[in-house]
Design a protein around this motif. Sequence first.
Motif, mmCIF file in Angstrom:
data_model
loop_
_atom_site.group_PDB
_atom_site.id
_atom_site.type_symbol
_atom_site.label_atom_id
_atom_site.label_comp_id
_atom_site.label_asym_id
_atom_site.label_seq_id
_atom_site.Cartn_x
_atom_site.Cartn_y
_atom_site.Cartn_z
ATOM 1 N N ARG A 39 -12.466 10.954 29.305
ATOM 2 C CA ARG A 39 -13.885 11.158 29.566
ATOM 3 C C ARG A 39 -14.507 9.784 29.775
ATOM 4 N NH1 ARG A 39 -12.365 15.434 29.559
ATOM 5 N NH2 ARG A 39 -13.194 17.403 28.799
ATOM 6 N N SER A 40 -15.349 9.650 30.801
ATOM 7 C CA SER A 40 -15.992 8.359 30.999
ATOM 8 C C SER A 40 -17.424 8.540 31.461
ATOM 9 C CB SER A 40 -15.202 7.510 31.995
ATOM 10 O OG SER A 40 -15.187 8.126 33.264
ATOM 11 N N ILE A 41 -18.246 7.587 31.069
ATOM 12 C CA ILE A 41 -19.651 7.541 31.474
ATOM 13 C C ILE A 41 -19.913 6.117 31.952
ATOM 14 C CG2 ILE A 41 -22.041 7.626 30.662
ATOM 15 C CD1 ILE A 41 -21.140 9.679 28.559
ATOM 16 N N ASP A 93 -2.885 3.718 26.626
ATOM 17 C CA ASP A 93 -2.646 4.334 25.323
ATOM 18 C C ASP A 93 -1.190 4.773 25.237
ATOM 19 O OD1 ASP A 93 -2.991 5.577 22.844
ATOM 20 O OD2 ASP A 93 -3.502 7.483 23.786
ATOM 21 N N ARG A 151 -3.814 11.993 23.108
ATOM 22 C CA ARG A 151 -5.137 11.668 22.575
ATOM 23 C C ARG A 151 -6.195 11.686 23.675
ATOM 24 N NH1 ARG A 151 -2.177 8.469 19.288
ATOM 25 N NH2 ARG A 151 -2.021 6.785 20.775
ATOM 26 N N MET A 152 -7.430 11.989 23.280
ATOM 27 C CA MET A 152 -8.574 11.880 24.183
ATOM 28 C C MET A 152 -8.945 10.400 24.290
ATOM 29 S SD MET A 152 -10.878 13.498 26.004
ATOM 30 C CE MET A 152 -10.562 15.199 25.492
ATOM 31 N N VAL A 153 -9.175 9.937 25.515
ATOM 32 C CA VAL A 153 -9.627 8.561 25.717
ATOM 33 C C VAL A 153 -11.032 8.624 26.312
ATOM 34 C CG1 VAL A 153 -9.206 6.370 26.876
ATOM 35 C CG2 VAL A 153 -7.267 7.762 26.108
ATOM 36 N N ALA A 154 -12.023 8.055 25.610
ATOM 37 C CA ALA A 154 -13.414 8.081 26.062
ATOM 38 C C ALA A 154 -13.878 6.655 26.316
ATOM 39 C CB ALA A 154 -14.298 8.744 25.006
ATOM 40 N N ILE A 155 -14.499 6.445 27.490
ATOM 41 C CA ILE A 155 -14.921 5.108 27.887
ATOM 42 C C ILE A 155 -16.368 5.165 28.334
ATOM 43 C CG2 ILE A 155 -14.450 3.184 29.449
ATOM 44 C CD1 ILE A 155 -11.567 4.179 29.535
ATOM 45 N N ARG A 214 -7.586 15.403 32.239
ATOM 46 C CA ARG A 214 -8.430 16.182 31.320
ATOM 47 C C ARG A 214 -8.570 15.486 29.966
ATOM 48 N NH1 ARG A 214 -4.954 21.502 31.530
ATOM 49 N NH2 ARG A 214 -3.464 19.802 31.235
ATOM 50 N N MET A 215 -7.702 14.539 29.685
ATOM 51 C CA MET A 215 -7.763 13.849 28.404
ATOM 52 C C MET A 215 -8.495 12.512 28.521
ATOM 53 S SD MET A 215 -6.680 16.132 26.548
ATOM 54 C CE MET A 215 -6.507 15.397 24.903
#
Lengths: 359, 359
Positions: free
Chosen positions: B299-301, B327, B313-317, B296-297
Amino acid sequence: MTPLTHFWAVIPAGGAGTRLWPLSRAGEPKFLHDLTGSGRSLLQTTRDRLAPLVDDRVLVVTGVAHRPAVVEQLSELDPARIIAEPAPRDSMAAIGLAAALLELEDPDAVMGSFAADHVVTDPDAFLDCVRLAEAVARDGWLVTIGIEPSYPATGFGYIHTGAEMAEHPGAFVATQFVEKPVAEVAARYCAAGDYRWNAGIFVVRPGVLLDLLALTDPDFAAALRAIAAAPETLDAVWSTLPKIALDHAVAEPAADAGRVAVVPGSFGWDDIGDFASLHTLLRDETEGMTVLGDPRMVRSIDASGLVVAGTHRMVAIVGLDDVVVVDTGDAILVTTTDRAQDVKAIVEELKAGGHPHLT
Amino acid sequence: MTPLTHFWAVIPAGGAGTRLWPLSRAGEPKFLHDLTGSGRSLLQTTRDRLAPLVDDRVLVVTGVAHRPAVVEQLSELDPARIIAEPAPRDSMAAIGLAAALLELEDPDAVMGSFAADHVVTDPDAFLDCVRLAEAVARDGWLVTIGIEPSYPATGFGYIHTGAEMAEHPGAFVATQFVEKPVAEVAARYCAAGDYRWNAGIFVVRPGVLLDLLALTDPDFAAALRAIAAAPETLDAVWSTLPKIALDHAVAEPAADAGRVAVVPGSFGWDDIGDFASLHTLLRDETEGMTVLGDPRMVRSIDASGLVVAGTHRMVAIVGLDDVVVVDTGDAILVTTTDRAQDVKAIVEELKAGGHPHLT
């Protein structure tokens, strides 16, 4: 440089800078951040850049949530000069309100509106343009500073320039504002040589701006003047104002009517729309990896791009070109300069997906 | 499954796992981590896997700095079974010491040595192999479990197998140990069908192991037996022992002498040498991004690869394929599965460059 008597800087400080997430947040937008490593935020740098021309004749219009931070960052200004919008209502309301206030306060005023989140790498050239724009505006023109295109950008609108003004050499009559073009059109504009980027910088006498607005929307102009005359009505009236950009409400019709002038400028302007443009702004051609923050906390091997080292963590990158890594206390972004525009999709997903506190 | 009387598991728990930095550190190496999301560390999983065969007949040999963590993770074991090496002296000293201790404690012992940081995805198939290996070892052989190659790996040594043993169907005489091959040689080994990966799993009677060592280095074997007889001499003697791998000290010469047997096995073995192999182990073919930690932490596109979400922490890729993002509280790694081997260069740079506390 001698300040210009009766010249005022209006600084609209709005916009979340979603494509600069996770550095820029709704609660702490782009203009409050130091994005150049100068030690000053974009807002402070905007004010510093204009100080030689305006002294302390500065009005900031910002969101009510951000006013305390703006007051703190611009502590040398009279807090009464920092106007809180009750809610965002686009640029015509914000800049129009500043115009109405200045029209009352200083009947001889010329105002320039300068967004709080732009950068300029050649401030002297910038000030020369503003000085010329002020002189043209004093003669009753709505003056915009048109940025010499450095590449066929599709992310900005363009201004088409006509004849040079005999009484103001270096200034031109604007014939048309055009929307953000597709790539082929942008290339044609750049090749033609008489198109400039519209950076949203307008210099004008406050009364002229409001009178131009009154030509297309007399109620809107009257409402702004009424708020200025009775500031205690701001909260009640604000939400009834049209939500429209100054470009559409005033600049485009005024250009059609032959009342807009352009001062072309080339002073390293950028609106830092995303991490790709931040990378372009900060990059040093001799280095593989550009760092915003403490470069001792970044290690890279066979890598290039941008690291925003926003914490005290070590960031190590191996074998990735044109990568963007942004480390903050509660979120990390990893992307590429090519995909920098798509960061806003992550922000939308976080908002919708139960993590609005991270946006 | 009935435990095997007098069968002991020796678990050497060493190695920093440098290529798994920043997850694995000198102070908290790979074997202390849960790298599979099972809730148990690799060390605990190694012990769990062997429990059906050995009950609590387990000896762990680990570094003095890691002994407290090992005692805590294996709290069901008698702490006296967790031996601290005063300093790392390679596998012959560590496993040889365990052999010398077991030779005294249980004259009928057969021991198997199983590294603390390997994974096995089919534990039943693994135990079948170990059971057969134990039977062969009881007859006086040095038995290794040879992993059926699943691809032409260049990161492992190979064992060449000869004739099947008449008295132990499924076990083979080993004709040769070969070093890590180049790619073409590895491909030839795999095509030939009679080569196995050397996973460093040895099953043997303690006395046989020490007697084999004595053939090439009688002083070494004698020193190990002397320490076992007088454990208080460990600290004084340890630093005088040769630093050599068991493979070189014993297994290779013993194979040349026809005294090594191989039990081929295929049980989803991996030594998780780097983040690429961790990705291969954990990946779910239906998903773009594999997450170790709380999915849940992340997000990827338009992204694929491995995220180790080691913090809150949120990890966005966005827009990166085969990327590796790790991380941790004080360091972040961003690389690709292709470059996963090069992470150790970052660790070396940090050690040399004033940040040994991060390694």
